[in-house]
Design an enzyme around this catalytic site. Sequence first.
Site, PDB file in Angstrom:
ATOM      1  N   HIS A 106     -18.902  23.442   9.355  1.00 36.95           N
ATOM      2  CA  HIS A 106     -17.530  23.048   9.696  1.00 36.95           C
ATOM      3  C   HIS A 106     -17.482  22.119  10.908  1.00 36.95           C
ATOM      4  CE1 HIS A 106     -15.661  26.722   7.404  1.00 36.95           C
ATOM      5  NE2 HIS A 106     -16.098  25.775   6.607  1.00 36.95           N
ATOM      6  N   GLY A 173     -19.953  38.477  10.591  1.00 35.94           N
ATOM      7  CA  GLY A 173     -18.709  38.162  11.305  1.00 35.94           C
ATOM      8  C   GLY A 173     -17.855  37.100  10.654  1.00 35.94           C
TER       9      GLY A 173
HETATM   10  P1  OAD Z   1     -12.041  34.852  10.635  1.00 35.88           P
HETATM   11  O1  OAD Z   1     -11.187  34.888  11.847  1.00 35.88           O
HETATM   12  O2  OAD Z   1     -11.380  34.593   9.328  1.00 35.88           O
HETATM   13  O3  OAD Z   1     -12.835  36.216  10.496  1.00 35.88           O
HETATM   14  C1  OAD Z   1     -13.546  36.771  11.570  1.00 35.88           C
HETATM   15  C2  OAD Z   1     -14.286  37.984  11.075  1.00 35.88           C
HETATM   16  O4  OAD Z   1     -15.052  38.482  12.150  1.00 35.88           O
HETATM   17  C3  OAD Z   1     -13.362  39.118  10.608  1.00 35.88           C
HETATM   18  O5  OAD Z   1     -13.793  39.570   9.333  1.00 35.88           O
HETATM   19  C4  OAD Z   1     -13.560  40.211  11.679  1.00 35.88           C
HETATM   20  O6  OAD Z   1     -13.517  41.516  11.122  1.00 35.88           O
HETATM   21  C5  OAD Z   1     -14.959  39.892  12.170  1.00 35.88           C
HETATM   22  N1  OAD Z   1     -15.215  40.307  13.566  1.00 35.88           N
HETATM   23  C6  OAD Z   1     -14.385  40.269  14.635  1.00 35.88           C
HETATM   24  N2  OAD Z   1     -15.006  40.697  15.738  1.00 35.88           N
HETATM   25  C7  OAD Z   1     -16.272  41.015  15.363  1.00 35.88           C
HETATM   26  C8  OAD Z   1     -17.410  41.528  16.054  1.00 35.88           C
HETATM   27  N3  OAD Z   1     -17.384  41.786  17.353  1.00 35.88           N
HETATM   28  N4  OAD Z   1     -18.539  41.753  15.352  1.00 35.88           N
HETATM   29  C9  OAD Z   1     -18.588  41.491  14.010  1.00 35.88           C
HETATM   30  N5  OAD Z   1     -17.555  41.019  13.309  1.00 35.88           N
HETATM   31  C10 OAD Z   1     -16.410  40.771  13.973  1.00 35.88           C
HETATM   32  O7  OAD Z   1     -13.207  33.791  10.917  1.00 35.88           O
HETATM   33  P2  OAD Z   1     -14.173  33.040   9.886  1.00 35.88           P
HETATM   34  O8  OAD Z   1     -14.501  33.911   8.727  1.00 35.88           O
HETATM   35  O9  OAD Z   1     -15.298  32.490  10.669  1.00 35.88           O
HETATM   36  O10 OAD Z   1     -12.542  26.924   9.420  1.00 35.88           O
HETATM   37  O11 OAD Z   1     -13.250  31.874   9.408  1.00 35.88           O
HETATM   38  C11 OAD Z   1     -13.767  30.937   8.504  1.00 35.88           C
HETATM   39  C12 OAD Z   1     -13.129  29.605   8.759  1.00 35.88           C
HETATM   40  O12 OAD Z   1     -11.721  29.748   8.750  1.00 35.88           O
HETATM   41  C13 OAD Z   1     -13.415  29.008  10.113  1.00 35.88           C
HETATM   42  O13 OAD Z   1     -14.669  28.350  10.194  1.00 35.88           O
HETATM   43  C14 OAD Z   1     -12.289  28.042  10.283  1.00 35.88           C
HETATM   44  C15 OAD Z   1     -11.157  28.897   9.795  1.00 35.88           C
HETATM   45  O14 OAD Z   1     -10.077  28.255   9.246  1.00 35.88           O
HETATM   46  C16 OAD Z   1     -12.142  25.716   9.781  1.00 35.88           C
HETATM   47  O15 OAD Z   1     -11.536  25.505  10.804  1.00 35.88           O
HETATM   48  C17 OAD Z   1     -12.520  24.666   8.793  1.00 35.88           C
END
Ligand code: OAD
Length: 236
Positions: A106, A173
């Site tokens: 990304h 995560g």
């Molecule tokens: P999200 O915010 O959608 O998800 C974050 C995940 O991390 C969730 O499932 C939480 O449960 C988990 N989480 C939070 N704290 C944690 C911890 N301490 N240890 C382990 N897990 C934890 O973020 P992404 O999945 O990365 O794209 O989002 C994907 C994409 O959506 C991003 O790259 C961005 C966004 O729109 C773009 O901007 C193109």
Amino acid sequence: MKRIFILTGAGISAESGVPTFRDAGGLWEGHDVMEVASPEGFRRSPGLVHRFYNQRRADIQLRIPNAAHQAIAELQARYPEQVTLVTQNVDDLHERGGSPSVIHMHGELLRVRCSYCSYRCGWSDALSAETICPACRRSSGMRPDIVWFGEMPFFVEVIEEKLQQADAFVAIGTSGLVYPAAGLVSIAKSLGIRTIELNLQKTEASHLFDEVIPGPASQTVPRWCRSCGIATEETP
Ligand code: OAD
């Protein structure tokens, strides 16, 4: 020798103080994503988009990698041919945690590109509509080198190739809601690759994984890296 494909998301950087996107208090809360993270939003209000990313760019430079970034870096350093690290994160905490190779699907907050001539370079300061492209000298075209909604993620072909060679797919995560990253687990399953999810809690994608390891990344990732069986015939 096992080959491991690791996909990380915002959760791995959460304990370093970088907000996730979709959790309570997350980055998208209070923002219209299409205003701040789409080419149309940038054309409509470049100042708003620059302010949003300038703040994030300044903020990540104050953050430090946590034990999860470091554990993956150590695994990569030890088994450089066997570990592929793909991240959806735009921060540089994997690199600063010591990872020798990171595929940023990304994009990267600390890089910018010119919308006119596609020139790319590292950038740690604020951007504005007045910023002049170092290559073509035009203003108003410089933007974060980040994939916005409606744009194609980077390195898709390399990612698919690396996944096909893997014995294990590990998602750390990530909520598994944003494609094409969210589709990698299904591709892995269709290839017969073992799938493992490490997340603070169950996600909407948990049922797709062979193994789900709950808990904060700073604890689960170092433990998993120590026991993943990469150097043995044991299944990770
Ligand atoms: P999200 O915010 O959608 O998800 C974050 C995940 O991390 C969730 O499932 C939480 O449960 C988990 N989480 C939070 N704290 C944690 C911890 N301490 N240890 C382990 N897990 C934890 O973020 P992404 O999945 O990365 O794209 O989002 C994907 C994409 O959506 C991003 O790259 C961005 C966004 O729109 C773009 O901007 C193109």
